[in-house]
Design a protein around this motif. Sequence first.
Motif, short mmCIF file in Angstrom:
data_model
loop_
_atom_site.label_atom_id
_atom_site.label_comp_id
_atom_site.label_asym_id
_atom_site.label_seq_id
_atom_site.Cartn_x
_atom_site.Cartn_y
_atom_site.Cartn_z
N PRO A 177 49.49 49.87 46.04
CA PRO A 177 48.86 49.77 47.35
C PRO A 177 49.56 48.74 48.22
N PHE A 178 49.29 48.78 49.52
CA PHE A 178 49.81 47.81 50.49
C PHE A 178 51.34 47.82 50.53
N ALA A 220 48.61 50.05 35.40
CA ALA A 220 47.54 49.77 36.37
C ALA A 220 48.13 49.53 37.75
N PRO A 221 48.73 50.55 38.38
CA PRO A 221 49.38 50.34 39.68
C PRO A 221 48.42 49.87 40.77
N GLN A 222 47.13 50.16 40.62
CA GLN A 222 46.17 49.75 41.64
C GLN A 222 46.00 48.24 41.70
N ASP A 270 45.31 40.91 40.84
CA ASP A 270 44.62 42.03 41.48
C ASP A 270 44.74 41.82 42.98
N ASP A 271 45.71 42.49 43.59
CA ASP A 271 45.99 42.26 45.01
C ASP A 271 44.78 42.52 45.90
N SER A 272 43.97 43.53 45.56
CA SER A 272 42.82 43.87 46.40
C SER A 272 41.78 42.77 46.43
N ALA A 273 41.77 41.92 45.40
CA ALA A 273 40.83 40.80 45.34
C ALA A 273 41.48 39.49 45.77
#
Length: 239
Positions: A19-20, A78-80, A167-170
Amino acid sequence: MPVDDLAIVLTGTIIPNAPFTAYSDPQQRRREYLEAIRFYRQFAPVYFLENSSYPLGDDAEFNAYPDVMIRQRPTSTAPQRGKGYQEFEMIDGWLMDEPQPPQRWVKITGRYFYRNFAELLKDCRCRQQASIIIDQCPLSRIARTYLFYVKSDFYRAHLASLYRECDDSAGEWIERVFYRRLAGLPKAESRMFSIEPRLTGISGTTGGSIETRQSRYLIKRILRKLNFALDNHQLWYTR
């Protein structure tokens, strides 16, 4: 080419799977990775680590140099979790599987070019007492993981498996995770670069240029010299 135990590790993902990621054209990324390999191989042996579905073994241009070791790694589990998770999952796997890994190495995000890399490499070779050389920024509480020098034994003891905290999203970027880990280790183990890196390239996250203007770079060189004279452990003049 100097012969010693120091190598360069370039990390790459030709077909992005995170992502991103704004800069995602595989052919353009492929060209830039090849340019980076040709540039860095003049300084030391190069390991190119790549973790996408691109058929790297069938690409003759990547396999043209005897001093460049191509290591295609599995795609991420875990690419996410983001680019930092994937990149250091790949580095951990390479270091574990490589039959005779280098004793020490300079890690570079694969499409980034340092115009003054000869100076940076000399800095790594001349000051071997530190186990890791990385710019740590206490104002933002990050460590700049796109460029660092490290001894393999130190990496195994203190940095292996650290990617699992990412965890980039966090907001748990690899830069923050590294900073926290290094902050808990003795200061004698690490220091910052004594030379201001002159970075040029394209950000994979934004797609924008990360070139530093000449006037700003000269100011940063002066500030780094002052910083290093007072504290060679952390970078205080910038976030």
